[in-house]
Design an enzyme around this catalytic site. Sequence first.
Site, mmCIF file in Angstrom:
data_model
loop_
_atom_site.group_PDB
_atom_site.id
_atom_site.type_symbol
_atom_site.label_atom_id
_atom_site.label_comp_id
_atom_site.label_asym_id
_atom_site.label_seq_id
_atom_site.Cartn_x
_atom_site.Cartn_y
_atom_site.Cartn_z
ATOM 1 N N THR A 28 0.701 -1.284 -0.089
ATOM 2 C CA THR A 28 0.141 0.130 -0.052
ATOM 3 C C THR A 28 0.886 1.266 0.138
ATOM 4 O OG1 THR A 28 -1.631 -1.196 1.232
ATOM 5 C CG2 THR A 28 -1.836 1.262 1.327
ATOM 6 N N GLY A 29 0.480 2.301 -0.916
ATOM 7 C CA GLY A 29 1.414 3.570 -0.904
ATOM 8 C C GLY A 29 1.698 4.105 -2.109
ATOM 9 N N ASP A 80 6.413 -4.100 -1.006
ATOM 10 C CA ASP A 80 5.692 -2.957 -0.221
ATOM 11 C C ASP A 80 6.625 -1.817 -0.009
ATOM 12 O OD1 ASP A 80 3.651 -1.890 1.359
ATOM 13 O OD2 ASP A 80 3.553 -3.506 2.583
ATOM 14 N N ASP A 83 8.398 3.559 5.466
ATOM 15 C CA ASP A 83 8.439 5.078 5.798
ATOM 16 C C ASP A 83 9.854 5.468 6.219
ATOM 17 O OD1 ASP A 83 5.574 6.082 5.401
ATOM 18 O OD2 ASP A 83 5.203 4.462 7.176
ATOM 19 N N GLY A 94 3.295 2.128 7.953
ATOM 20 C CA GLY A 94 1.892 2.684 8.280
ATOM 21 C C GLY A 94 1.528 4.066 8.094
ATOM 22 N N GLY A 95 2.721 4.716 7.659
ATOM 23 C CA GLY A 95 2.061 6.040 7.343
ATOM 24 C C GLY A 95 0.741 6.076 6.306
ATOM 25 N N GLY A 96 0.604 4.990 5.476
ATOM 26 C CA GLY A 96 -0.696 5.012 4.813
ATOM 27 C C GLY A 96 -1.926 4.207 5.524
ATOM 28 N N GLU A 102 -0.482 -5.253 6.537
ATOM 29 C CA GLU A 102 0.895 -5.437 5.710
ATOM 30 C C GLU A 102 1.523 -6.304 6.532
ATOM 31 O OE1 GLU A 102 1.333 -0.947 3.539
ATOM 32 O OE2 GLU A 102 1.747 -1.251 5.618
ATOM 33 N N LYS A 120 14.262 7.237 2.285
ATOM 34 C CA LYS A 120 13.735 6.670 3.184
ATOM 35 C C LYS A 120 14.780 5.686 4.217
ATOM 36 C CE LYS A 120 9.322 7.414 2.136
ATOM 37 N NZ LYS A 120 8.526 6.552 1.565
HETATM 38 C C1 5RP Z 1 1.274 2.199 4.268
HETATM 39 C C2 5RP Z 1 2.779 2.063 4.286
HETATM 40 C C3 5RP Z 1 3.581 2.579 3.404
HETATM 41 O O1 5RP Z 1 4.167 1.421 2.570
HETATM 42 C C4 5RP Z 1 4.531 3.602 3.689
HETATM 43 O O2 5RP Z 1 3.708 4.614 4.285
HETATM 44 C C5 5RP Z 1 5.030 4.177 2.588
HETATM 45 O O3 5RP Z 1 4.371 5.083 1.864
HETATM 46 P P1 5RP Z 1 4.677 5.758 0.435
HETATM 47 O O4 5RP Z 1 5.226 4.724 -0.490
HETATM 48 O O5 5RP Z 1 3.416 6.482 -0.073
HETATM 49 O O6 5RP Z 1 5.781 6.472 0.817
HETATM 50 O O7 5RP Z 1 3.597 1.335 5.139
HETATM 51 O O8 5RP Z 1 0.738 1.596 5.414
#
Ligand code: 5RP
Length: 228
Positions: A28-29, A80, A83, A94-96, A102, A120
């Site tokens: 996700t993200g 995946d 952050d 978990g930012g998303g 996950e 990151k």
């Molecule tokens: C979602 C997540 C994402 O993988 C994480 O937040 C990174 O997101 P992005 O690729 O948009 O920077 O853990 O729960």
Amino acid sequence: MNVDELKKMAAAAAVEYVKDGMVVGLGTGSTASPAIRLIAEQGLKIHGIPTSQVSADLARSLGIPLLSVAEVRRIDLTIDGADEIDPQGNLIKGGGGALLREKVVASITDCEIIIADDSKNVPVLGQFPLPVEVVPFAAPLLIHRLTAFGCVPELRRRGGKTFVTDNGNYILDCAFGKIEQPGALEQELRRLPGVVESGLFVGLAHRIITASEHGIDDREVEGQFLNR
Ligand code: 5RP
């Protein structure tokens, strides 16, 4: 090169590991989504296990057949985002807001590939506030209890409302500053009644692919894994 191009580069490098016939965890993200799109564009014949409603909707719209976690015992490969990534391959995720699904998906994955732009990478986890998923009933109490762990917890809000996860829970974003012992903290958080899961991913990533102006860095994580 802008950050979206770097994310796409990392996604493309990860999709090279996907083969026809695999069961693939769909992260996700904004970095995982291009990987889902590429899997569809390349016509790879896989079954996807989505880690969120958003990823399920995206995959379905692209014609990727899906399975649920309940229908499998192992997942061949998951792609995946993250952050934060430390040198040992520990992560904050978990930012998303999808950290629980996950982590469940990662826990039964043979090859968990984490993709990101190189911003990151961090020497020590904790600058990014650690997302902790909690049951709504316990949220006010846990804000108080988590403060005693040396962080500043904040109830996540989006669009003027409390953010609710796909599992009907809340998220407390906990600014720690530095997390020197992620494995120990993960275990301690788990012991608090009302905490469903934290965004600390320790011993779950097998491969880290980061993209920078200089190209792709694709490294295998060494060590003990919880999902092998
Ligand atoms: C979602 C997540 C994402 O993988 C994480 O937040 C990174 O997101 P992005 O690729 O948009 O920077 O853990 O729960």
